[in-house]
Design a protein around this motif. Structure first.
Motif, PDB file in Angstrom:
ATOM      1  N   ARG A  46      28.964  30.793  43.918  1.00  0.00           N
ATOM      2  CA  ARG A  46      28.979  31.438  42.603  1.00  0.00           C
ATOM      3  C   ARG A  46      27.765  32.361  42.574  1.00  0.00           C
ATOM      4  NH1 ARG A  46      30.350  28.686  36.915  1.00  0.00           N
ATOM      5  NH2 ARG A  46      29.849  30.481  35.612  1.00  0.00           N
ATOM      6  N   ASN A  69      35.217  34.487  33.933  1.00  0.00           N
ATOM      7  CA  ASN A  69      34.070  35.320  33.615  1.00  0.00           C
ATOM      8  C   ASN A  69      32.874  35.051  34.511  1.00  0.00           C
ATOM      9  OD1 ASN A  69      35.461  36.700  31.505  1.00  0.00           O
ATOM     10  ND2 ASN A  69      35.281  34.814  30.333  1.00  0.00           N
ATOM     11  N   SER A  70      33.157  34.861  35.785  1.00  0.00           N
ATOM     12  CA  SER A  70      32.134  34.658  36.804  1.00  0.00           C
ATOM     13  C   SER A  70      32.537  35.454  38.040  1.00  0.00           C
ATOM     14  CB  SER A  70      32.015  33.178  37.167  1.00  0.00           C
ATOM     15  OG  SER A  70      31.575  32.429  36.058  1.00  0.00           O
ATOM     16  N   GLU A  71      31.636  35.485  39.010  1.00  0.00           N
ATOM     17  CA  GLU A  71      31.934  36.155  40.272  1.00  0.00           C
ATOM     18  C   GLU A  71      31.590  35.206  41.407  1.00  0.00           C
ATOM     19  OE1 GLU A  71      30.939  40.332  42.588  1.00  0.00           O
ATOM     20  OE2 GLU A  71      30.576  40.179  40.432  1.00  0.00           O
ATOM     21  N   TYR A  72      32.482  35.159  42.392  1.00  0.00           N
ATOM     22  CA  TYR A  72      32.348  34.231  43.511  1.00  0.00           C
ATOM     23  C   TYR A  72      32.534  34.976  44.831  1.00  0.00           C
ATOM     24  CZ  TYR A  72      33.279  30.648  39.952  1.00  0.00           C
ATOM     25  OH  TYR A  72      33.240  29.852  38.839  1.00  0.00           O
ATOM     26  N   THR A  87      35.716  38.447  47.774  1.00  0.00           N
ATOM     27  CA  THR A  87      35.012  38.441  46.492  1.00  0.00           C
ATOM     28  C   THR A  87      36.049  38.126  45.416  1.00  0.00           C
ATOM     29  OG1 THR A  87      33.487  40.125  47.301  1.00  0.00           O
ATOM     30  CG2 THR A  87      33.637  39.835  44.912  1.00  0.00           C
ATOM     31  N   VAL A  89      36.412  38.034  41.359  1.00  0.00           N
ATOM     32  CA  VAL A  89      35.873  38.356  40.043  1.00  0.00           C
ATOM     33  C   VAL A  89      36.844  37.780  39.017  1.00  0.00           C
ATOM     34  CG1 VAL A  89      35.190  40.218  38.477  1.00  0.00           C
ATOM     35  CG2 VAL A  89      34.819  40.465  40.948  1.00  0.00           C
ATOM     36  N   THR A  90      36.369  36.801  38.240  1.00  0.00           N
ATOM     37  CA  THR A  90      37.267  36.099  37.326  1.00  0.00           C
ATOM     38  C   THR A  90      37.158  36.584  35.879  1.00  0.00           C
ATOM     39  OG1 THR A  90      35.681  34.314  36.911  1.00  0.00           O
ATOM     40  CG2 THR A  90      37.219  34.032  38.773  1.00  0.00           C
ATOM     41  N   THR A  91      36.611  37.769  35.674  1.00  0.00           N
ATOM     42  CA  THR A  91      36.481  38.321  34.334  1.00  0.00           C
ATOM     43  C   THR A  91      37.848  38.718  33.797  1.00  0.00           C
ATOM     44  OG1 THR A  91      34.290  39.142  34.913  1.00  0.00           O
ATOM     45  CG2 THR A  91      35.335  40.104  32.961  1.00  0.00           C
ATOM     46  N   GLY A 127      39.559  41.045  47.971  1.00  0.00           N
ATOM     47  CA  GLY A 127      39.150  40.240  46.845  1.00  0.00           C
ATOM     48  C   GLY A 127      40.261  39.978  45.855  1.00  0.00           C
ATOM     49  N   MET A 129      40.899  40.152  41.556  1.00  0.00           N
ATOM     50  CA  MET A 129      40.402  40.620  40.275  1.00  0.00           C
ATOM     51  C   MET A 129      41.547  40.686  39.272  1.00  0.00           C
ATOM     52  SD  MET A 129      39.818  44.626  41.361  1.00  0.00           S
ATOM     53  CE  MET A 129      38.971  45.079  39.898  1.00  0.00           C
ATOM     54  N   SER A 145      33.582  44.249  46.034  1.00  0.00           N
ATOM     55  CA  SER A 145      32.192  44.137  45.602  1.00  0.00           C
ATOM     56  C   SER A 145      31.586  45.518  45.410  1.00  0.00           C
ATOM     57  CB  SER A 145      31.377  43.328  46.609  1.00  0.00           C
ATOM     58  OG  SER A 145      31.306  44.011  47.845  1.00  0.00           O
TER      59      SER A 145
END
Length: 147
Positions: A46, A69-72, A87, A89-91, A127, A129, A145
């Motif tokens: 994370r 709302n995090s990035e892994y 990557t 991105v869970t936003t 990734g 997204m 990323s």
């Protein structure tokens, strides 16, 4: 008056935060040169801190529950092969919290050499997204990323 504004702001912020709670269930497949790689260790970093592990079963599949709302950065490695990373991105847009799912494949390839003769030890597999047009998570094949 200021006290009431601060309290109202905190209450509204609390509702906005609550609306964004949820998970992305990342369903993964780990392969080595196209063949399932069982028992692979999957590292999930994370970006704001923390590391967790998931393990592929005997046919190379794993499931990871990621907070919205995090990035892994998700990676898997095997001796003699380049580490494969994605990557995530869970936003999500406001109001689209809840549980989402997305499937990814991490395919390990033998280490290769770059144009200078150096071994390439890590390669991105793109990734994941959220796509506002489809209102769902999507997998992209380029390094997000840099987006």
């Amino acid at each position: 008056m200021v006290k009431h504004f601060v309290i109202l702001s905190l209450v509204l912020f609390g509702f906005a935060s609550h609306a964004q709670e949820g998970k992305l269930m990342l369903n993964g497949n780990v392969t080595k040169e196209g063949e399932p790689l069982g028992e692979a260790e999957v590292k999930i970093f994370r970006l704001d801190g923390g590391l967790k592990y998931s393990y592929a079963n005997n046919v190379g599949t794993f499931v990871a529950s990621l907070d919205l709302n995090s990035e892994y950065v998700v990676s898997v490695s095997e001796k003699g092969h380049a580490t494969r990373t994605i990557t995530v991105v869970t936003t999500v847009p406001e109001g689209l919290g809840g549980e989402h799912t997305q499937t990814v494949t991490l395919d390990l390839q033998r280490m290769r050499k770059d144009y200078k003769g150096n071994s390439i030890r890590e390669e991105t597999a793109g990734g994941v997204m959220f796509n506002e047009g489809t209102r769902s998570f999507v997998t992209v094949t380029r390094d997000i990323s840099r987006i």
